[in-house]
Scaffold this motif. Structure first.
Motif, short mmCIF file in Angstrom:
data_model
loop_
_atom_site.label_atom_id
_atom_site.label_comp_id
_atom_site.label_asym_id
_atom_site.label_seq_id
_atom_site.Cartn_x
_atom_site.Cartn_y
_atom_site.Cartn_z
N THR A 103 -71.89 -68.09 -50.52
CA THR A 103 -71.72 -68.19 -51.97
C THR A 103 -71.23 -66.91 -52.62
O THR A 103 -71.05 -66.87 -53.84
CB THR A 103 -73.06 -68.61 -52.63
N LEU A 104 -71.02 -65.85 -51.84
CA LEU A 104 -70.48 -64.62 -52.41
C LEU A 104 -68.97 -64.76 -52.49
O LEU A 104 -68.22 -64.31 -51.61
CB LEU A 104 -70.88 -63.41 -51.55
N THR A 105 -68.50 -65.39 -53.53
CA THR A 105 -67.09 -65.76 -53.63
C THR A 105 -66.61 -65.70 -55.06
O THR A 105 -67.39 -65.81 -56.01
CB THR A 105 -66.90 -67.19 -53.08
N ILE A 106 -65.30 -65.50 -55.23
CA ILE A 106 -64.66 -65.63 -56.54
C ILE A 106 -63.41 -66.48 -56.36
O ILE A 106 -62.82 -66.52 -55.28
CB ILE A 106 -64.30 -64.27 -57.17
N GLN A 107 -63.03 -67.15 -57.43
CA GLN A 107 -61.85 -68.01 -57.44
C GLN A 107 -60.72 -67.27 -58.11
O GLN A 107 -60.83 -66.89 -59.28
CB GLN A 107 -62.15 -69.31 -58.17
N GLY A 108 -59.64 -67.05 -57.40
CA GLY A 108 -58.51 -66.34 -57.96
C GLY A 108 -57.75 -67.21 -58.95
O GLY A 108 -57.42 -68.36 -58.65
N THR A 109 -57.48 -66.66 -60.13
CA THR A 109 -56.67 -67.32 -61.15
C THR A 109 -55.82 -66.26 -61.83
O THR A 109 -55.97 -65.05 -61.59
CB THR A 109 -57.54 -68.02 -62.21
N ALA A 110 -54.96 -66.71 -62.75
CA ALA A 110 -54.16 -65.76 -63.51
C ALA A 110 -55.04 -64.91 -64.41
O ALA A 110 -54.63 -63.82 -64.84
CB ALA A 110 -53.13 -66.51 -64.35
N GLY A 111 -56.27 -65.37 -64.69
CA GLY A 111 -57.17 -64.62 -65.56
C GLY A 111 -58.18 -63.76 -64.82
O GLY A 111 -59.01 -63.12 -65.46
N THR A 112 -58.13 -63.74 -63.50
CA THR A 112 -59.05 -62.90 -62.74
C THR A 112 -58.78 -61.42 -63.01
O THR A 112 -57.63 -60.99 -63.03
CB THR A 112 -58.92 -63.18 -61.24
N THR A 113 -59.84 -60.67 -63.22
CA THR A 113 -59.70 -59.24 -63.55
C THR A 113 -60.22 -58.38 -62.42
O THR A 113 -60.96 -58.84 -61.54
CB THR A 113 -60.47 -58.90 -64.83
N GLU A 114 -59.88 -57.10 -62.47
CA GLU A 114 -60.35 -56.15 -61.47
C GLU A 114 -61.86 -56.00 -61.53
O GLU A 114 -62.51 -55.79 -60.50
CB GLU A 114 -59.67 -54.80 -61.68
N GLU A 115 -62.43 -56.12 -62.73
CA GLU A 115 -63.89 -56.02 -62.87
C GLU A 115 -64.60 -57.13 -62.10
O GLU A 115 -65.70 -56.92 -61.57
CB GLU A 115 -64.28 -56.10 -64.35
N GLN A 116 -64.01 -58.32 -62.04
CA GLN A 116 -64.62 -59.41 -61.30
C GLN A 116 -64.64 -59.14 -59.81
O GLN A 116 -65.47 -59.67 -59.08
CB GLN A 116 -63.88 -60.72 -61.59
#
Length: 311
Positions: free
Chosen positions: A139-152
């Motif tokens: 569950t240690l995951t993020i979903q890449g999108t056009a709005g994903t930031t470096e902070e995420q």
């Protein structure tokens, strides 16, 4: 937190919890459980029967991880809830087993892994199961999108506490990537090519140095990864050319291409397995007959390829 498992045999995917043919699929109050919860019994059976050396700090050896993903012909004998039972290891990934082998070898060598393929080829599915078997957490995951930031990808701050107390380690909001680094787990980055290039390049130093710089904390300005940390990213081959990875980032990933299922027999098997899982989850007392599965697989293959084979 894992959902509470129900004890009625009729509510555990049609399988008794203690008895013959105990499997990993359990129905719970959660609509979709992470792999390490849904297949906890299979993972425990593999752990008990694992005799090979494990890379630090993997939960299973590479051979056991491969068995978990590709399935086993014979069930494993294990002690579950104080009872000795036979646990079948189901197949999770339908495709070329060498794809799974290359992925496991990449992660064992501490190289970041990039799974590339068309939509629906099982990139995220394979990524989740690899993380569940290797690190015990997917569950240690993020979903890449056009709005994903470096902070995420790295970290952010609790603004209210920063104003009141200034930058302190306890005021930091760690990203899933930083949590994975601190705990020696796998970080999953879904659809990396949907992020803009500047955001993608935040991974360059993480892949190279296995560390994240925190300039706001002069006394504790580096977070170093513990053994076991690695990155599994996925990329849709249909998105190529939108936000291609930089040359620097490409060099830090091992690419594994997942092709579209080539034969109809495997495609029918996939549809049959997924259909059975859904029917069990929603307690529908029926099954999809083989001719219907073949018809569905044929129709979707023709729609995908735009060609109807001549009789």
């Amino acid at each position: 937190m894992a959902a509470k498992k129900k004890t009625d045999a009729s509510e555990t995917n049609g399988e008794p919890e203690s008895g013959e043919n105990v499997g990993g699929g359990q129905v719970s109050e959660v609509l979709r459980e992470p792999a390490e919860v849904k297949y906890a019994v299979e993972l425990e059976a593999l752990r008990q029967n694992d005799r090979d050396e494990r890379p630090t700090p993997w939960k299973l050896s590479p051979r056991a991880v491969l068995t978990y993903v590709t399935g086993s012909k014979k069930p494993l004998t294990a002690t579950i809830d104080g009872k000795t039972v036979e646990v079948p290891i189901t197949r999770k990934f339908f495709g070329d087993d060498t794809i799974v082998e290359r992925s496991i070898v990449t992660l064992a060598s501490e190289r970041a892994l990039l799974l590339v393929g068309d939509p629906g080829t099982g990139k995220s599915w394979l990524s989740e199961h690899l993380a569940a078997a290797i690190a015990g957490e997917s569950t240690l995951t993020i979903q890449g999108t056009a709005g994903t930031t470096e902070e995420q990808i790295k970290y952010s701050w609790n603004i209210a506490r920063i104003i009141a107390e200034g930058p302190k380690p306890e005021n930091m909001i760690a990203s899933p990537c930083m949590i994975a680094m601190r705990t020696g787990k796998l970080f999953r980055f879904e659809e990396i090519t949907r992020c803009v290039g500047d955001v993608q390049d935040a991974l360059v130093s993480i892949c190279s140095d296995k560390a994240i710089a925190v300039p706001e904390l002069p006394g504790q300005n580096m977070v170093f990864a513990k053994p076991g940390f690695n990155i599994i990213a996925t990329a849709n081959s249909r998105d190529q050319g939108v936000n291609d990875l930089s040359a620097a980032l490409k060099r830090r990933f091992n690419y594994v291409h997942i092709p579209v299922v080539a034969d109809q027999k495997t495609e029918v098997e996939i549809v049959g397995t997924r259909s059975a899982d859904l029917l069990k989850r929603y307690k529908i007392p029926t099954k999809v007959e083989a001719p219907v599965l073949e018809l569905l697989a044929t129709v979707f293959r023709e729609l995908r390829e735009g060609v109807t084979p001549s009789a």
